[in-house]
Write a protein that holds these residues in place. Sequence first.
Motif, mmCIF file in Angstrom:
data_model
loop_
_atom_site.group_PDB
_atom_site.id
_atom_site.type_symbol
_atom_site.label_atom_id
_atom_site.label_comp_id
_atom_site.label_asym_id
_atom_site.label_seq_id
_atom_site.Cartn_x
_atom_site.Cartn_y
_atom_site.Cartn_z
ATOM 1 N N GLY A 76 -19.441 41.825 -78.053
ATOM 2 C CA GLY A 76 -18.497 42.507 -78.933
ATOM 3 C C GLY A 76 -17.442 41.612 -79.529
ATOM 4 N N GLY A 77 -17.605 40.287 -79.394
ATOM 5 C CA GLY A 77 -16.620 39.359 -79.932
ATOM 6 C C GLY A 77 -16.891 38.978 -81.367
ATOM 7 N N LEU A 78 -15.926 38.297 -81.972
ATOM 8 C CA LEU A 78 -16.046 37.796 -83.331
ATOM 9 C C LEU A 78 -16.446 36.322 -83.296
ATOM 10 N N VAL A 79 -17.216 35.910 -84.301
ATOM 11 C CA VAL A 79 -17.719 34.542 -84.367
ATOM 12 C C VAL A 79 -17.490 33.991 -85.773
ATOM 13 N N LEU A 80 -16.936 32.788 -85.836
ATOM 14 C CA LEU A 80 -16.797 32.083 -87.110
ATOM 15 C C LEU A 80 -18.137 31.445 -87.434
ATOM 16 N N LEU A 81 -18.739 31.878 -88.554
ATOM 17 C CA LEU A 81 -20.133 31.552 -88.827
ATOM 18 C C LEU A 81 -20.272 30.849 -90.172
ATOM 19 N N PRO A 82 -20.885 29.659 -90.204
ATOM 20 C CA PRO A 82 -21.105 28.993 -91.493
ATOM 21 C C PRO A 82 -22.308 29.593 -92.212
#
Length: 325
Positions: free
Chosen positions: A33-39
């Motif tokens: 349920g976390g957020l991810v910085l995604l390229p």
Amino acid sequence: MGVDGSDTGQDQGELRPDRQEEVGRAADALAAGGLVLLPTETVYGLGADAADPAAVAAIFEAKGRPRFNPLIAHVADAAIAARIAAFDDRASALAAAFWPGPLTIVAPIADPSAVCDLARAGLETVAIRVPGHPLARAVLAAFGGAVVAPSANRSGRPSPTTYADAFAETGDKCAAALDGGPCAVGLESTVVAVLDGPVRLLRPGAVTRAQLEAVVGPLAEADDDARRSPGRLALHYAPDAPVRIDAAGPKDGEAFLAFGAWPEGEGVLNLSPSGDLAEAAANLFAYLRAADRLKPTAIAVAKIPDEGLGEAINDRLRRAAGFVG
């Protein structure tokens, strides 16, 4: 190596072992349920499990994004997309022609459990794409489901095309962050609606009108379907300084985004000295940010040809300047 010389760990789609470990951690973070910085190849995204309303709500909170603006669901391949969305022959042809890549297809939702109502802004349609960046696709494959990943900036700010800018905007909200180097395209995806009637262009982007029409014939304009697309707010992609478009040159106190031949000078950033629209698109958001950091009275932008990628660039600039588009 990345286009800026940074080591992204990419080699014809293969990832180094340490990058594979990063991918695994990112997929685990999404599952939790976390957020991810995604390229991605377009801009950096702030990713969350598309099926998890609480995770999607965390994106809205991190970005300050209006609840009525739908999010794009990113998936690892076209087969997964076709299970989530109801694709007709036109949608399938567009997917075959442009995926993986910077095209988003809006189609009727086939599996509402895969992309929650909040992510779809309560609509019976879903915006979906298969990104071209190998790190993004690796994370999506490891996660197994759809990931909504709007641009990683705070809402209304210019979209980040480098890891540093993305992390500065929302990195503190993320459980994992992946550095994929500078974005190769640097402009959000083209969005088309494939519903009843003709295919509609909802948002210009890196896949041009001419390329789309070569596959599905003449496009209709957005009309009432515009609300189905991300990025359709009147004031969007806006830096803190006001933006003045189609400028012949800068006024006193203004920063200037030039295009084509223009003398160098203080406060001048040239989107493309050679007049190359692809180069200008890749530089657009980074240069808006750089100009904004100069604390000018305004940011003046030279006239950009309204053809090919120029249509998408001008769309973003009109939104940055506060015009309805």
